[in-house]
Design an enzyme around this catalytic site. Structure first.
Site, PDB file in Angstrom:
ATOM      1  N   GLU A  27      76.691  25.179 117.969  1.00  0.00           N
ATOM      2  CA  GLU A  27      75.637  25.596 117.405  1.00  0.00           C
ATOM      3  C   GLU A  27      74.628  26.072 117.698  1.00  0.00           C
ATOM      4  OE1 GLU A  27      75.151  21.762 115.284  1.00  0.00           O
ATOM      5  OE2 GLU A  27      77.257  21.520 115.114  1.00  0.00           O
ATOM      6  N   GLY A  74      71.476  29.231 117.521  1.00  0.00           N
ATOM      7  CA  GLY A  74      70.726  30.050 115.728  1.00  0.00           C
ATOM      8  C   GLY A  74      69.835  31.319 116.414  1.00  0.00           C
ATOM      9  N   TYR A 101      54.456  24.656 113.761  1.00  0.00           N
ATOM     10  CA  TYR A 101      54.871  24.922 115.225  1.00  0.00           C
ATOM     11  C   TYR A 101      53.494  24.780 116.640  1.00  0.00           C
ATOM     12  CZ  TYR A 101      59.221  24.719 113.281  1.00  0.00           C
ATOM     13  OH  TYR A 101      60.498  24.796 112.955  1.00  0.00           O
ATOM     14  N   CYS A 153      45.204  31.306 100.895  1.00  0.00           N
ATOM     15  CA  CYS A 153      43.863  30.642 100.848  1.00  0.00           C
ATOM     16  C   CYS A 153      44.069  29.112 102.019  1.00  0.00           C
ATOM     17  CB  CYS A 153      43.456  30.297  99.841  1.00  0.00           C
ATOM     18  SG  CYS A 153      42.174  29.561  99.167  1.00  0.00           S
ATOM     19  N   GLU A 154      44.226  29.068 102.746  1.00  0.00           N
ATOM     20  CA  GLU A 154      44.513  27.464 104.277  1.00  0.00           C
ATOM     21  C   GLU A 154      43.997  28.331 105.281  1.00  0.00           C
ATOM     22  OE1 GLU A 154      45.451  24.973 103.067  1.00  0.00           O
ATOM     23  OE2 GLU A 154      46.374  25.330 101.009  1.00  0.00           O
ATOM     24  N   TYR A 191      63.921  31.750 112.185  1.00  0.00           N
ATOM     25  CA  TYR A 191      62.773  30.589 111.283  1.00  0.00           C
ATOM     26  C   TYR A 191      61.768  31.195 110.983  1.00  0.00           C
ATOM     27  CZ  TYR A 191      66.190  27.928 113.583  1.00  0.00           C
ATOM     28  OH  TYR A 191      66.683  26.527 113.872  1.00  0.00           O
TER      29      TYR A 191
END
Length: 416
Positions: A272, A274, A315, A341-342, A370
């Site tokens: 699998e 990705g 991450y 706004c962070e 991602y």
């Protein structure tokens, strides 16, 4: 390593001038190389051989056009939701090449998977196995399943993407799996066809993958010797890519690890993959809005943000930044930040960057996996467009969202 390169001082992806994409579609937007994706898929499929079902992990990037290309090239698919199942089927994927993973499958999702006739449900708990049996009984079917075991192997990666440790929510403890196989082997609505594991993502050292595959082999052989014969071993994926200075494993490296761990075992294999297929196929394009300086600290404010590319905030992930035009301007250490706004809205910290002018654009590499798949409308920001490059041809494969797209589901329900 990736399909982005300079010619005569201008950034290209394959044979396409990246600035032309910006002029036509604006920023932020994602751009993918079909050629790179095709070459990566075929490199892995060839290395792994015909005995292996090479599945694409849809969660990495679920754009319908990319899924359609992969289906046409012969890929299987690893899904984790009914939505991903619908996408794969809409893209022309073969249900007999679909593996359904994930710890929280609902009854509706199990029903949809069985109704579609997928290859296998990877089961992650005894309770889920009982639910699958219940749904399959009502449908008059035998559900094809594999137990996803947790081999308690440390993948040596970020804790958020390590899935094979005993404290992880994923999988059934390998010590308990044999008893569950024995208990359910005679259930009339369950057909055990395999055993599976997936230990994590962005794995650069393949030794943990080999260790997990050997533990799967041991379990497979114990079950076989006790009369439970399975048809496949699913070794998961997680092969890492080069973002910065990593020495990423090749398809041949990955195949060799599985060949060694499973040598002499005549059983079908499933993988699998990705990020290793699509990660470096894509980039996020963004434009500089402002430069600012606070107490000696420089900030490059761009129009892309954490809602467009979450990986750095989530991450601490590292992505390479390339100006669309090569610049001999002096490098300046800066934080590259977005408009959200962070304080956590950053794309890079303390990164040397040429002091390019406001209005100039940058490509953020390694964003094919991602990237858009994890994007959101936070701060009521419509999501970016997605562009596919086919040689020198540019094609929009997902239009930029509009404010009408953003407001529509609520306006339909708005009460004065």
């Amino acid at each position: 390593m990736h399909p982005f390169h300079y010619r005569a001082g201008q950034l290209y992806v394959d044979d396409c001038l990246v600035s032309e994409i910006v002029e036509r579609y604006g920023t932020p937007c994602y751009v993918y190389s079909e050629l790179y994706l095709r070459e990566r898929y075929h490199a892995f499929a060839h290395a792994l051989g015909e005995q292996t079902l090479t599945c694409y992990a849809v969660k990495a990037n679920s754009n319908l056009h990319l899924l359609r290309r992969l289906a046409q090239w012969g890929a299987g698919f690893d899904i984790v939701s009914a939505g991903e199942l619908a996408r794969v089927l809409r893209a022309g994927g073969d249900p007999k090449k679909i593996v359904f993973s994930g710890v929280g499958k609902s009854r509706d999702e199990i029903h949809a998977a069985l109704d579609a006739g997928i290859f296998c449900l990877n089961v992650e708990s005894a309770a889920e196995l009982e639910r699958i049996a219940e749904v399959a009984t009502k449908m008059g079917l035998r559900a094809p399943v594999a137990l996803r075991v947790n081999p308690d192997v440390d993948p040596g990666t970020h804790k958020y993407i390590a899935t094979g440790l005993k404290e992880s929510k994923f999988g059934i403890p390998i010590a308990a799996a044999e008893a569950l196989y024995r208990r359910a082997a005679e259930w009339p609505s369950i057909a055990f066809i395999g055993v599976a594991a997936h230990i994590g993502s962005q794995l650069i050292d393949l030794q943990p993958l080999g260790a997990a595959a050997r533990r799967l082999r041991d379990l497979y052989e114990r079950l076989r010797d006790s009369g439970i014969t399975l048809r496949h071993i699913d070794c998961g994926g997680g092969v890492g890519i080069r973002y910065h200075e990593e020495n990423a494993p090749s398809p041949a490296d990955y195949a060799a690890v599985l060949d060694t761990a499973l040598a002499g075992l005549q059983v079908r294999r499933v993988v699998e993959l990705g990020r290793s297929l699509v990660g470096n196929a894509g980039a996020l394009l963004t434009t500089v809005e402002y430069w600012k300086k606070n107490e000696g600290k420089h900030f490059c404010v761009v129009d892309a943000a954490m809602n467009d590319l979450l990986r750095p905030s989530l991450y601490g992930a590292w992505h390479e930044f390339l100006p669309l035009r090569q610049s001999d301007a002096p490098l300046r250490d800066c934080d590259i930040v977005g408009p959200v706004c962070e304080s956590g809205d950053f794309l890079a910290k303390n990164r040397p960057l040429p002091a390019i002018a406001a209005g100039e654009s940058l490509a953020i590499l390694g964003a094919g996996a991602y990237g858009f798949a994890m994007s959101s409308q936070y701060n009521s920001r419509p999501r970016a467009a997605e562009i596919l490059v086919q040689g020198a041809e540019i094609r929009c494969i997902r239009r930029r969202e509009t404010l009408a797209d953003l407001l529509g589901p609520e306006e339909d329900c708005l009460v004065d």
